[in-house]
Scaffold this motif. Structure first.
Motif, PDB file in Angstrom:
ATOM      1  N   GLU A  56     -35.645 -14.438  56.188  1.00 25.60           N
ATOM      2  CA  GLU A  56     -35.161 -14.216  57.550  1.00 25.60           C
ATOM      3  C   GLU A  56     -34.055 -15.212  57.891  1.00 25.60           C
ATOM      4  N   PHE A  57     -34.203 -16.448  57.430  1.00 25.32           N
ATOM      5  CA  PHE A  57     -33.183 -17.483  57.642  1.00 25.32           C
ATOM      6  C   PHE A  57     -31.872 -17.085  56.967  1.00 25.32           C
ATOM      7  N   ALA A  58     -31.959 -16.651  55.708  1.00 23.90           N
ATOM      8  CA  ALA A  58     -30.761 -16.246  54.973  1.00 23.90           C
ATOM      9  C   ALA A  58     -30.177 -14.958  55.539  1.00 23.90           C
ATOM     10  N   PHE A  59     -31.043 -14.027  55.915  1.00 29.36           N
ATOM     11  CA  PHE A  59     -30.605 -12.731  56.439  1.00 29.36           C
ATOM     12  C   PHE A  59     -29.697 -12.903  57.656  1.00 29.36           C
ATOM     13  N   ALA A  60     -30.035 -13.866  58.499  1.00 26.86           N
ATOM     14  CA  ALA A  60     -29.240 -14.101  59.703  1.00 26.86           C
ATOM     15  C   ALA A  60     -27.824 -14.564  59.380  1.00 26.86           C
ATOM     16  N   MET A  61     -27.625 -15.167  58.210  1.00 28.02           N
ATOM     17  CA  MET A  61     -26.299 -15.653  57.823  1.00 28.02           C
ATOM     18  C   MET A  61     -25.423 -14.571  57.211  1.00 28.02           C
ATOM     19  N   LEU A  62     -26.038 -13.515  56.709  1.00 31.58           N
ATOM     20  CA  LEU A  62     -25.272 -12.482  56.024  1.00 31.58           C
ATOM     21  C   LEU A  62     -24.421 -11.683  57.008  1.00 31.58           C
ATOM     22  N   ALA A  63     -23.149 -11.518  56.670  1.00 30.91           N
ATOM     23  CA  ALA A  63     -22.246 -10.718  57.502  1.00 30.91           C
ATOM     24  C   ALA A  63     -21.977  -9.355  56.872  1.00 30.91           C
ATOM     25  N   CYS A  64     -22.488  -9.125  55.679  1.00 25.76           N
ATOM     26  CA  CYS A  64     -22.293  -7.858  54.976  1.00 25.76           C
ATOM     27  C   CYS A  64     -23.298  -6.816  55.482  1.00 25.76           C
ATOM     28  N   ALA A  65     -23.169  -5.573  55.007  1.00 25.39           N
ATOM     29  CA  ALA A  65     -24.214  -4.582  55.263  1.00 25.39           C
ATOM     30  C   ALA A  65     -25.515  -5.122  54.679  1.00 25.39           C
ATOM     31  N   LYS A  66     -26.613  -5.031  55.432  1.00 25.74           N
ATOM     32  CA  LYS A  66     -27.835  -5.709  54.986  1.00 25.74           C
ATOM     33  C   LYS A  66     -29.070  -5.040  55.556  1.00 25.74           C
ATOM     34  N   GLU A  67     -30.167  -5.198  54.813  1.00 21.33           N
ATOM     35  CA  GLU A  67     -31.480  -4.763  55.292  1.00 21.33           C
ATOM     36  C   GLU A  67     -32.525  -5.726  54.743  1.00 21.33           C
ATOM     37  N   LEU A  68     -33.581  -5.922  55.517  1.00 24.42           N
ATOM     38  CA  LEU A  68     -34.732  -6.715  55.087  1.00 24.42           C
ATOM     39  C   LEU A  68     -35.932  -5.788  55.078  1.00 24.42           C
ATOM     40  N   ALA A  69     -36.491  -5.550  53.880  1.00 24.08           N
ATOM     41  CA  ALA A  69     -37.622  -4.632  53.734  1.00 24.08           C
ATOM     42  C   ALA A  69     -38.882  -5.419  53.407  1.00 24.08           C
ATOM     43  N   ILE A  70     -39.924  -5.233  54.185  1.00 25.99           N
ATOM     44  CA  ILE A  70     -41.214  -5.885  53.964  1.00 25.99           C
ATOM     45  C   ILE A  70     -42.179  -4.850  53.383  1.00 25.99           C
ATOM     46  N   VAL A  71     -42.734  -5.159  52.217  1.00 29.31           N
ATOM     47  CA  VAL A  71     -43.704  -4.262  51.582  1.00 29.31           C
ATOM     48  C   VAL A  71     -45.093  -4.676  52.049  1.00 29.31           C
ATOM     49  N   PRO A  72     -45.744  -3.865  52.864  1.00 34.80           N
ATOM     50  CA  PRO A  72     -47.049  -4.249  53.444  1.00 34.80           C
ATOM     51  C   PRO A  72     -48.100  -4.546  52.365  1.00 34.80           C
ATOM     52  N   GLY A  73     -48.842  -5.630  52.588  1.00 35.66           N
ATOM     53  CA  GLY A  73     -49.952  -5.965  51.711  1.00 35.66           C
ATOM     54  C   GLY A  73     -49.577  -6.539  50.365  1.00 35.66           C
ATOM     55  N   ALA A  74     -48.283  -6.790  50.128  1.00 35.61           N
ATOM     56  CA  ALA A  74     -47.837  -7.290  48.824  1.00 35.61           C
ATOM     57  C   ALA A  74     -47.685  -8.802  48.847  1.00 35.61           C
ATOM     58  N   THR A  75     -48.056  -9.442  47.743  1.00 34.20           N
ATOM     59  CA  THR A  75     -47.846 -10.875  47.575  1.00 34.20           C
ATOM     60  C   THR A  75     -46.539 -11.101  46.807  1.00 34.20           C
ATOM     61  N   HIS A  76     -46.302 -12.331  46.408  1.00 32.47           N
ATOM     62  CA  HIS A  76     -45.006 -12.696  45.832  1.00 32.47           C
ATOM     63  C   HIS A  76     -44.655 -11.910  44.574  1.00 32.47           C
ATOM     64  N   LEU A  77     -45.633 -11.636  43.720  1.00 32.41           N
ATOM     65  CA  LEU A  77     -45.360 -10.948  42.458  1.00 32.41           C
ATOM     66  C   LEU A  77     -45.533  -9.430  42.546  1.00 32.41           C
ATOM     67  N   PHE A  78     -45.851  -8.922  43.730  1.00 28.72           N
ATOM     68  CA  PHE A  78     -45.982  -7.477  43.940  1.00 28.72           C
ATOM     69  C   PHE A  78     -46.949  -6.856  42.923  1.00 28.72           C
ATOM     70  N   GLU A  79     -48.089  -7.522  42.731  1.00 27.87           N
ATOM     71  CA  GLU A  79     -49.073  -7.059  41.754  1.00 27.87           C
ATOM     72  C   GLU A  79     -50.060  -6.047  42.335  1.00 27.87           C
ATOM     73  N   GLU A  80     -50.039  -5.853  43.633  1.00 25.25           N
ATOM     74  CA  GLU A  80     -50.976  -4.947  44.279  1.00 25.25           C
ATOM     75  C   GLU A  80     -50.633  -3.485  43.935  1.00 25.25           C
ATOM     76  N   PRO A  81     -51.621  -2.596  43.945  1.00 23.72           N
ATOM     77  CA  PRO A  81     -51.371  -1.184  43.631  1.00 23.72           C
ATOM     78  C   PRO A  81     -50.265  -0.587  44.510  1.00 23.72           C
ATOM     79  N   GLY A  82     -49.277  -0.011  43.863  1.00 23.53           N
ATOM     80  CA  GLY A  82     -48.192   0.651  44.581  1.00 23.53           C
ATOM     81  C   GLY A  82     -47.074  -0.259  45.049  1.00 23.53           C
ATOM     82  N   ALA A  83     -47.279  -1.581  44.996  1.00 23.22           N
ATOM     83  CA  ALA A  83     -46.266  -2.499  45.536  1.00 23.22           C
ATOM     84  C   ALA A  83     -44.985  -2.480  44.711  1.00 23.22           C
ATOM     85  N   LEU A  84     -45.122  -2.578  43.396  1.00 15.72           N
ATOM     86  CA  LEU A  84     -43.933  -2.602  42.553  1.00 15.72           C
ATOM     87  C   LEU A  84     -43.223  -1.251  42.563  1.00 15.72           C
ATOM     88  N   GLU A  85     -44.007  -0.171  42.692  1.00 17.94           N
ATOM     89  CA  GLU A  85     -43.393   1.155  42.821  1.00 17.94           C
ATOM     90  C   GLU A  85     -42.505   1.211  44.064  1.00 17.94           C
TER      91      GLU A  85
END
Length: 206
Positions: A160-189
């Motif tokens: 969120e800190f970095a996102f605020a600095m970006l002046a390019c086209a941008k999106e921040l997508a949050i994958v619900p229920g996922a941890t850092h390595l996206f090991e949860e079912p369906g997260a990496l998909e």
């Protein structure tokens, strides 16, 4: 083998027939071209008609030194060298993108902000994009998608800190229920689908 100064770095290149674009992967600290998560995403991009290069930005000896593993400037420089190498290998020029994970995401942003070769889009997975630095973030021209796990709270804050600095086209997508390595079912998909959609949107589709 990719040339990087006096070194040779290993990579895995895939170019589907009639590819419409090409994406270079920058791995996270302690990871490699054999990363199962990045290989999964690369396979999805290949199915979408996008070529990929999974590569090691560091030698095994360098990767054993923590200070080198987190040297964003060094990693970005290696990524730029790989980008130049890819453009020489492609028989037909293709739009280029970067997919970065963890510290590799910071290197991707730094490299794209400096590259004389146009980088058309960037996707970050659980990236420490804040480490790219304010100069790189504020002048980055490439449309950038930041994907973070919903349970990866400290990385969400940094994104969120970095996102605020970006002046390019941008999106921040949050994958619900996922941890850092996206090991949860369906997260990496979800990551793979979001990445493919972003690259097809900004790099074109077959």
């Amino acid at each position: 083998m990719l040339p990087a100064g006096s070194l040779g770095l290993h990579g895995i290149l895939a170019l589907p027939p009639g590819a419409s674009a090409f994406v270079l992967f920058a791995h996270g600290s302690g990871s490699s071209r054999h990363s199962p998560r990045n290989k999964f995403v690369a396979a999805e991009l290949n199915r979408s008609g996008i070529g990929t290069l999974l590569m090691d930005l560091l030698t095994p000896e360098e990767d054993s030194v923590q200070a080198i593993r987190f040297d964003v400037g060094l990693l970005a420089g290696r990524l730029l060298q790989a980008t130049e190498w890819v453009t020489r290998q492609l028989a037909t020029p293709l739009p280029l993108g970067y997919f970065g994970a963890s510290i590799g995401a910071a290197a991707s942003i730094r490299a794209a902000s400096l590259s004389p070769i146009r980088i058309g889009a960037i996707v970050s997975r659980g990236g420490r994009v804040d480490l790219a630095g304010p100069d790189a973030l504020t002048k980055l021209p490439a449309p950038t998608l930041l994907i973070v796990g919903g349970l990866d709270t400290s990385v969400i804050e940094r994104n969120e800190f970095a996102f605020a600095m970006l002046a390019c086209a941008k999106e921040l997508a949050i994958v619900p229920g996922a941890t850092h390595l996206f090991e949860e079912p369906g997260a990496l998909e979800s990551v793979a689908q979001l990445a493919a959609q972003w690259f097809k949107r900004y790099l074109g589709s077959a």
